[in-house]
Design a protein around this motif. Structure first.
Motif, PDB file in Angstrom:
ATOM      1  N   CYS A  43      81.545  -6.269  80.316  1.00 40.77           N
ATOM      2  CA  CYS A  43      81.641  -6.487  78.866  1.00 40.77           C
ATOM      3  C   CYS A  43      82.810  -5.696  78.279  1.00 40.77           C
TER       4      CYS A  43
ATOM      5  N   LYS B 278      73.525  -1.472  74.056  1.00 39.48           N
ATOM      6  CA  LYS B 278      73.489  -0.479  72.991  1.00 39.48           C
ATOM      7  C   LYS B 278      72.177  -0.615  72.228  1.00 39.48           C
TER       8      LYS B 278
ATOM      9  N   ASN C 165      81.552  -2.066  82.614  1.00 43.90           N
ATOM     10  CA  ASN C 165      81.848  -2.404  81.221  1.00 43.90           C
ATOM     11  C   ASN C 165      83.026  -1.573  80.728  1.00 43.90           C
TER      12      ASN C 165
ATOM     13  N   GLY D  63      83.013 -10.993  77.445  1.00 41.68           N
ATOM     14  CA  GLY D  63      82.854 -11.097  75.997  1.00 41.68           C
ATOM     15  C   GLY D  63      83.748 -10.137  75.245  1.00 41.68           C
ATOM     16  N   THR D  64      84.813 -10.613  74.656  1.00 41.65           N
ATOM     17  CA  THR D  64      85.761  -9.781  73.930  1.00 41.65           C
ATOM     18  C   THR D  64      85.593 -10.010  72.451  1.00 41.65           C
ATOM     19  N   PRO D  65      85.570  -9.037  71.605  1.00 38.25           N
ATOM     20  CA  PRO D  65      85.583  -7.588  71.851  1.00 38.25           C
ATOM     21  C   PRO D  65      84.200  -6.981  71.721  1.00 38.25           C
ATOM     22  N   TYR D  66      83.161  -7.679  72.051  1.00 36.55           N
ATOM     23  CA  TYR D  66      81.811  -7.303  71.661  1.00 36.55           C
ATOM     24  C   TYR D  66      81.057  -6.508  72.715  1.00 36.55           C
ATOM     25  N   ILE D  67      79.966  -5.888  72.246  1.00 35.23           N
ATOM     26  CA  ILE D  67      79.003  -5.217  73.105  1.00 35.23           C
ATOM     27  C   ILE D  67      78.286  -6.306  73.905  1.00 35.23           C
TER      28      ILE D  67
ATOM     29  N   LEU E   2      73.334  -5.912  72.112  1.00 38.69           N
ATOM     30  CA  LEU E   2      73.059  -4.959  71.036  1.00 38.69           C
ATOM     31  C   LEU E   2      71.627  -5.183  70.582  1.00 38.69           C
TER      32      LEU E   2
ATOM     33  N   GLU F  83      68.868  -4.000  67.879  1.00 41.91           N
ATOM     34  CA  GLU F  83      68.717  -3.284  66.608  1.00 41.91           C
ATOM     35  C   GLU F  83      67.271  -3.189  66.160  1.00 41.91           C
TER      36      GLU F  83
ATOM     37  N   SER G 284      82.963  -3.901  75.644  1.00 38.85           N
ATOM     38  CA  SER G 284      82.557  -2.645  75.018  1.00 38.85           C
ATOM     39  C   SER G 284      81.372  -2.112  75.828  1.00 38.85           C
TER      40      SER G 284
END
Length: 182
Positions: free
Chosen positions: A29, A35, A60, A6-10, A13, A15, A31
């Motif tokens: 991954c 997270k 990662n 998965g570019t450019p993502y975490i 995530l 939240e 990033s």
């Protein structure tokens, strides 16, 4: 749940979560693999989040696990990591980084491997205090930086058992701590 590439993502995530158990993998991954960061806009909290039983945060391009809090109004507390592999990430294996006047508290690691990451194995960084963290039987080895790098005020930190060996820098480098028990 798993995330691969998965570019450019975490990879994943989070939240907003309460009393959540995550079992899966975030590998390869672009990033950070996983997270945890409360979303201030949504008035979100992350409370009692469990990462358990064979979960993998590996290879990662960022960190394996990043725990952060960027707004003082919302909580990031009760993070439990047990029997997890955090291996081969380009940056730190684990980064715990609260922003100014924010809080991260009650972080517990048990029977976890933090090995062969490009940066520090476990880094505390940021401009606020991390309260009451405990690491029991954690293997921290062969990381490109320190095993544990305490570069933010850590109050009530305990490291019990486990192994800290063959890291490129210090096993434990305590640049800034309030109280630590090893």
């Amino acid at each position: 749940t798993s995330a691969f590439g998965g570019t450019p993502y975490i990879g994943i995530l989070v939240e907003n979560a309460s009393q959540t158990t995550w079992l899966g993998a975030a590998t390869g991954c672009a990033s950070d693999g996983l997270k945890l960061s409360p979303n201030a806009t949504a008035q979100a909290t992350i409370v009692d989040f469990h990462i358990l039983d064979g979960s993998r945060l590996e290879t990662n391009a960022g960190r394996g696990l990043h725990i952060t809090n960027t707004t003082s109004s919302y909580a990031c507390e009760g993070i439990y990591v047990g029997r997890v592999s955090i291996y081969g990430n380009t940056l730190d294996g684990v980064l715990i980084s609260p922003s100014a006047s924010c809080v991260i508290l009650h972080v517990f690691f048990n029977n976890t491997i933090v090995d062969t990451n490009g940066g520090d194995g476990i880094e505390f960084s940021g401009s606020a205090v991390v309260y009451r963290c405990r690491f029991d039987n954690v293997w921290v080895s062969a990381n490109g930086g320190h095993g544990y790098y305490l570069n933010a005020t850590a109050s009530g930190l305990q490291i019990q058992g486990g192994h800290i060996l063959a890291n490129q820098s210090s096993g434990i480098y305590a640049a800034d701590t309030d109280s630590i028990m090893i």
